[in-house]
Design an enzyme around this catalytic site. Sequence first.
Site, PDB file in Angstrom:
ATOM      1  N   GLY A 114       7.040   0.327  12.539  1.00 38.34           N
ATOM      2  CA  GLY A 114       6.568   1.680  12.281  1.00 38.34           C
ATOM      3  C   GLY A 114       5.790   2.282  13.425  1.00 38.34           C
ATOM      4  N   GLY A 172      12.448  -0.267  21.189  1.00 35.23           N
ATOM      5  CA  GLY A 172      11.375   0.045  22.122  1.00 35.23           C
ATOM      6  C   GLY A 172      11.015  -1.107  23.032  1.00 35.23           C
ATOM      7  N   ASP A 173      10.001  -0.866  23.856  1.00 35.09           N
ATOM      8  CA  ASP A 173       9.580  -1.819  24.874  1.00 35.09           C
ATOM      9  C   ASP A 173       8.309  -2.534  24.432  1.00 35.09           C
ATOM     10  OD1 ASP A 173       8.736  -2.850  27.658  1.00 35.09           O
ATOM     11  OD2 ASP A 173      10.596  -1.798  28.142  1.00 35.09           O
ATOM     12  N   CYS A 215       5.030   0.784  26.639  1.00 37.36           N
ATOM     13  CA  CYS A 215       6.336   1.348  26.290  1.00 37.36           C
ATOM     14  C   CYS A 215       7.248   1.473  27.505  1.00 37.36           C
ATOM     15  CB  CYS A 215       6.183   2.704  25.597  1.00 37.36           C
ATOM     16  SG  CYS A 215       5.164   2.611  24.107  1.00 37.36           S
TER      17      CYS A 215
END
EC number: 2.3.1.181
Length: 221
Positions: free
Chosen positions: A165, A82-83, A183
């Site tokens: 998570g 992810g970002d 994100c």
Amino acid sequence: MKTITTDWELIPYSEAWSRQTEWFDALVHAKQNGESYENRIIFCEHPHVYTLGRSGKENNMLLGEEQLKTIGATLYHIDRGGDITYHGPGQLVCYPILNLEEFGLGLKEYVHLLEEAVIRVCASYGVVAGRLEKATGVWLEGDTSRARKICAIGVRSSHYVTMHGLALNVNTDLRYFSYIHPCGFIDKGVTSLQQELGHSIDMAEVKERLGRELLAALLSK
């Protein structure tokens, strides 16, 4: 093997990352050597912090180092997918450290399970949430121009063991998201249970509900 739920409460990000890594490495080692181990579901909150995942772009952080100091936040480059995202007080962070093979799960199925657990928690408060195609996490009105994210998800998996998570906005100060492209999105909003319901939510209650949903989903596999 049993699954233990742990609450670290408010903890600096660096300390939580170190503890996670220690438990993650121990589970991988135990699995590879046929030793006993424990799956863990960890709950916590963090002081103001931004984390940038492996595929993240630096320009999605809109503040420089000195500006970060003025808002009392720090930035970490981390080893999840992810970002960029934000963590802070009032946000429920959950770090499951699990052997996915024990539950018959692949990584894609696992992310779907996390999303579904959060969707069910939101529904228990009367908040209708769902998924957005080609974007992980949990969203409200995802198929409209008012799409807004209530939960970010980013995980790391090695040998089918997970860490990192999800982060569910409960009573989060959403202003901190204005300093990033959350994100990597520039055309999507963010929200929280508090924002949607118009009042603060009991964090202990949310932890209990999310823990129950996660355990039920895992045990059903």
